[in-house]
Design a protein around this motif. Sequence first.
Motif, mmCIF file in Angstrom:
data_model
loop_
_atom_site.group_PDB
_atom_site.id
_atom_site.type_symbol
_atom_site.label_atom_id
_atom_site.label_comp_id
_atom_site.label_asym_id
_atom_site.label_seq_id
_atom_site.Cartn_x
_atom_site.Cartn_y
_atom_site.Cartn_z
ATOM 1 N N THR A 46 -6.103 0.627 -0.984
ATOM 2 C CA THR A 46 -6.028 1.034 0.419
ATOM 3 C C THR A 46 -7.399 1.192 1.085
ATOM 4 O O THR A 46 -7.477 1.638 2.232
ATOM 5 N N ARG B 248 0.832 -1.212 0.000
ATOM 6 C CA ARG B 248 0.000 0.000 0.000
ATOM 7 C C ARG B 248 0.863 1.257 0.000
ATOM 8 O O ARG B 248 0.556 2.230 -0.690
ATOM 9 N N PRO C 198 -4.856 -1.504 -7.139
ATOM 10 C CA PRO C 198 -5.576 -0.246 -6.836
ATOM 11 C C PRO C 198 -6.593 0.112 -7.928
ATOM 12 O O PRO C 198 -6.510 -0.365 -9.043
#
Length: 204
Positions: free
Chosen positions: A156, A149, A204
């Motif tokens: 996240t 992260r 992500p």
Amino acid sequence: MTESRHEPPLRGPSEHSIRDQIVEAATEHFGHYGYEKTTVSDLAKAIGYSKAYIYKFFDSKQAIGEVICANRLAELMQVVDAETAAAPNASETLRRLFLALVNGGSNLFFHDRKLYDIAAVSSREHWPSAQQHCEHLRLLIQRIIREGRESGEFETQTPLDEVADGIYLIMRPYANPVQLQHNLEQAPEAADLLSTLILRSLAP
């Protein structure tokens, strides 16, 4: 006439030496005959000490098994550490972690089958050594996710604990001795496919 047994005094370095001798002899004995079929009396006979003397160092057969199990699990984690140390990023670290657990567990199963049984018993009966190993693995996964992260590799939004616990549960059938013995045939392929799936879910 009673059998004569050499029992050195309990003091200083000699105490640690005797403990090590007991563990070494027990490891060999368990490796040959199996943990569940071996008694403390068997170990006493193999080592040359009385059963009562062994009980001065370990309060039960399980206590001896705990040390052996902890040693074996520590060896497994050393393999994991060595395999993941040079990984260039968190994604590759996670992939190598999965593969190292599968390969290390499979190697123990095939080459030390009787000692593998100790790990299986420890897992099934929730020995402290097995629980500590599981917690160590969870924390390792959590650290890898956190690093991913921070580097921007992983999403996240999902709580860190949920992600780490979810990944651990996916790895568990191939990291837990009791479950791995039922998954050996597809373990290498599963490690590759599941780690790829995990990484896609973390993007992500």
